[in-house]
Write a protein that holds these residues in place. Structure first.
Motif, PDB file in Angstrom:
ATOM      1  N   TYR A 269       0.797  -1.306   0.148  1.00 57.49           N
ATOM      2  CA  TYR A 269      -0.131   0.154   0.019  1.00 57.49           C
ATOM      3  C   TYR A 269       0.846   1.402   0.047  1.00 57.49           C
ATOM      4  O   TYR A 269       0.308   2.275  -0.773  1.00 57.49           O
ATOM      5  CB  TYR A 269      -0.854  -0.015   1.235  1.00 57.49           C
ATOM      6  CG  TYR A 269      -1.889   1.121   1.318  1.00 57.49           C
ATOM      7  CD1 TYR A 269      -3.087   1.043   0.730  1.00 57.49           C
ATOM      8  CD2 TYR A 269      -1.327   2.507   1.809  1.00 57.49           C
ATOM      9  CE1 TYR A 269      -3.893   2.132   0.688  1.00 57.49           C
ATOM     10  CE2 TYR A 269      -2.356   3.419   1.763  1.00 57.49           C
ATOM     11  CZ  TYR A 269      -3.543   3.471   1.330  1.00 57.49           C
ATOM     12  OH  TYR A 269      -4.396   4.447   0.982  1.00 57.49           O
TER      13      TYR A 269
ATOM     14  N   ASP B 288       2.296   1.657  -3.519  1.00 50.49           N
ATOM     15  CA  ASP B 288       1.341   1.942  -4.506  1.00 50.49           C
ATOM     16  C   ASP B 288       0.689   3.369  -4.539  1.00 50.49           C
ATOM     17  O   ASP B 288       0.414   3.977  -5.446  1.00 50.49           O
ATOM     18  CB  ASP B 288       0.193   1.059  -4.448  1.00 50.49           C
ATOM     19  CG  ASP B 288       0.719  -0.559  -4.752  1.00 50.49           C
ATOM     20  OD1 ASP B 288       1.853  -0.504  -5.608  1.00 50.49           O
ATOM     21  OD2 ASP B 288      -0.049  -1.439  -4.724  1.00 50.49           O
ATOM     22  N   ASN B 289       0.750   3.928  -3.249  1.00 55.98           N
ATOM     23  CA  ASN B 289       0.023   5.255  -2.838  1.00 55.98           C
ATOM     24  C   ASN B 289       0.833   6.180  -2.541  1.00 55.98           C
ATOM     25  O   ASN B 289       0.521   7.237  -2.110  1.00 55.98           O
ATOM     26  CB  ASN B 289      -0.864   4.923  -1.929  1.00 55.98           C
ATOM     27  CG  ASN B 289      -2.338   3.990  -2.261  1.00 55.98           C
ATOM     28  OD1 ASN B 289      -3.133   4.431  -2.977  1.00 55.98           O
ATOM     29  ND2 ASN B 289      -1.978   2.770  -1.924  1.00 55.98           N
TER      30      ASN B 289
END
Length: 575
Positions: A415, A418-419
């Motif tokens: 996470y 990806d973010n």
């Protein structure tokens, strides 16, 4: 042990010639063996003798006079055959409830409490229907005598319960008048914790060769139990309890309340605040009770909210704390409650919640147990927040040892990549998922700060005592009131004690009275219906500035109930 300290044979209620239906009621409530005051008092009262009993609250004296009265009284008829005088409405209600319990199988016997603070309509209806037993406070009994609504001309029994307290509260004149209007043939029982000269004179004048009985309560508490108290208003008790539970280190705890409904209500509120709490009361079936106690014993349950009856026979070594959320009305109950901790030689902790108007019960407990309780302050916001932060850290440390950590680590790392979010932000977001934004308490308002529109009067704190506020009442010198009349009326209507009064300043047509500054809405509502010298007192906040209110030692026959010397309480209070 008899009143003179001699050993007596163990007797049962069945040995005391008690009326069979009364005996059946005693069996229903689980009574088998009389307490010392009951064993010594019931036989002479059954034989028609007058009795003077020296006994503290908590020795079982209510049953000592209720049982023989119910055994001998004639049912039917509208006029009272027995009158019990009590100094406060709380005691009057307690005594009336006990009579009702022991008279469960006597359908012809009606019991009626009459006291200040209750509307006259309810009492007038009860008197018209007929009541064989009346339990009342002196002032309200006098009111009914004056109105002609209470006829005591055919009394067979008269009981003066806590007679010393009645005289201390200024009811000497009322009590003597009531005694003078009763038949000479009546049987009298007088109970008092002490025997001052005034009580001795009363007994000599109105009792016929009384049997004198002295019994002391067995109120010793274990030395390995640390006893403390927290002064808190009724409205803040739940928040105070919550803070104590967060700050105090305990293994398992019993929290005592007075009623069955309160056990369920408090347990539910504690669960909603994240605590493992279960209620136990007389309505709980035995199988569920056993499961609950087993959970408490094995550590899957930490907090039990209980009534006195439900906690009988409960013996769990793990109980490190007992909290008296509702203060007991007698010292025996207090001793039994805190005896649930400190078992098997372990140390225990007992905490008592006391509202300002309940301090007289605290003093009774300390006097009877001969062991002062240590006052503690409400845990601060900083204390609570420090504990929350520490526990938050502990939970992180514990979860770092989990076998599932690797899986969640991969999910978090993916996470973050990806973010484009930091691991710290992700950790904070996950923490927020399980803990709302109110994780930390906001600071308490500064001492003495008030919100706008707060019309409470300025506070005065007596050293080592409660915070007082000044109230104005619409009776003064021209009404010939005395400090004793003011104390008697306000104490009985509001359920207060003499220790709840600060300075009293009597002016020409009004008086200023200092009372605890956290009087509840119910108490103030009762006080607004109070009369002194048949004049409505119209109690309200004193709005005048300090220079207009005057000092406590000026203006009329004022007295200082907060210092070492108390004024002699004279005149008649209204209850």
């Amino acid at each position: 042990m008899d009143g003179n300290g001699h050993e007596t044979e163990s007797v049962a209620f069945a040995d005391l010639d008690i009326e069979p239906r009364v005996l059946r009621a005693l069996t229903d409530v689980g009574y088998e063996t009389p307490s010392p005051i009951q064993a010594e008092t019931i036989p002479p009262l059954m034989n028609g003798r007058d009795v003077v009993g020296l006994a503290q609250t908590g020795t079982g004296k209510t049953a000592a006079f209720a049982i023989p009265i119910l055994s001998k009284i004639a049912g039917g008829g509208r006029k009272p055959r027995a009158l019990v005088l009590a100094p406060t409405r709380e005691l009057a209600l307690q005594v009336a409830e006990a009579f009702g319990k022991y008279a469960a199988h006597l359908p012809d016997i009606k019991v009626l409490p009459i006291y200040g603070g209750q509307s006259y309509g309810v009492q007038l209806s009860g008197l018209r229907r007929g009541a064989q037993i009346v339990v009342g406070t002196p002032g309200r009994v006098i009111d009914h005598l004056d109105k002609g609504t209470l006829d005591i001309s055919e009394l067979d029994f008269l009981v003066l319960d806590e007679a010393d307290e009645m005289l201390t509260m200024g009811f000497a004149e009322d009590v003597e008048r009531i005694l003078s209007e009763t038949p000479d043939s009546k049987q009298v029982a007088l109970f008092s914790a002490t025997m001052p000269k005034a009580i001795g004179r009363l007994a000599q004048k109105y009792l016929k060769s009384p049997v004198e009985i002295t019994v002391k309560a067995k109120t010793q508490t274990a030395q390995n139990i640390t006893q403390r108290y927290l002064q808190v208003s009724h409205q803040r008790k739940l928040d105070a309890l919550t803070r104590v539970l967060e700050v105090e280190q305990f293994d398992a705890m019993i929290i005592f309340v007075r009623t069955k409904s309160a056990t369920e209500e408090l347990a539910e509120k504690l669960r909603s605040r994240g605590f493992s709490a279960v209620a136990i009361n007389g309505d709980i079936v035995q199988a569920q009770r056993e499961r609950t106690i087993a959970s408490l014993r094995n550590g899957t349950l930490d907090i039990l909210v209980a009534t006195d009856v439900a906690a009988r026979g409960l013996d769990v070594e793990r109980i490190s704390h007992v909290v008296n959320y509702d203060i007991p009305h007698d010292t025996e109950s207090y001793v039994h409650r805190i005896g649930r901790t400190g078992r098997a030689g372990r140390s225990g902790n007992a905490l008592l919640f006391v509202s300002p108007r309940e301090r007289h019960l605290l003093r009774s407990i300390e006097k009877a147990t001969r062991q002062p309780l240590t006052e503690i302050g409400l845990p601060s916001v900083d204390d609570v927040n420090a504990q929350r932060v520490a526990k938050f850290g502990e939970s992180i440390t514990e979860n770092l040892q989990s076998e599932h950590l690797d899986m969640f680590r991969r999910l978090v790392e993916n996470y973050a990549r990806d973010n484009d979010v930091t691991l710290a932000d992700i950790a904070a977001a996950l923490a927020l998922e399980t803990r709302d934004g109110g994780f930390l308490l906001t600071p308490d308002p500064p001492a003495g700060a008030r919100s706008s529109g707060d019309d409470r009067p300025p506070r005065r704190r007596r050293e080592g005592g409660p915070s007082f506020a000044t109230y104005r009442i619409a009776v003064g010198k021209k009404h010939r009131v005395t400090p004793g009349a003011i104390v008697g009326a306000i104490a009985n209507e509001g359920g207060l004690t003499r220790g709840d009064f600060g300075h009293i300043s009597i002016r020409e047509d009004y008086s200023l009275v200092e009372l605890p500054d956290d009087l509840g809405r119910e108490t103030l509502s009762a006080l607004r219906r109070t009369r002194i010298s048949n004049v409505p007192i119209n109690i309200g906040v004193d709005q005048g500035p300090p220079r207009q209110r005057g000092s406590a030692r000026s203006g009329g026959r004022g007295g200082d109930f907060g210092g070492r010397r108390s004024p002699r309480v004279a005149g008649r209070g209204r209850s």
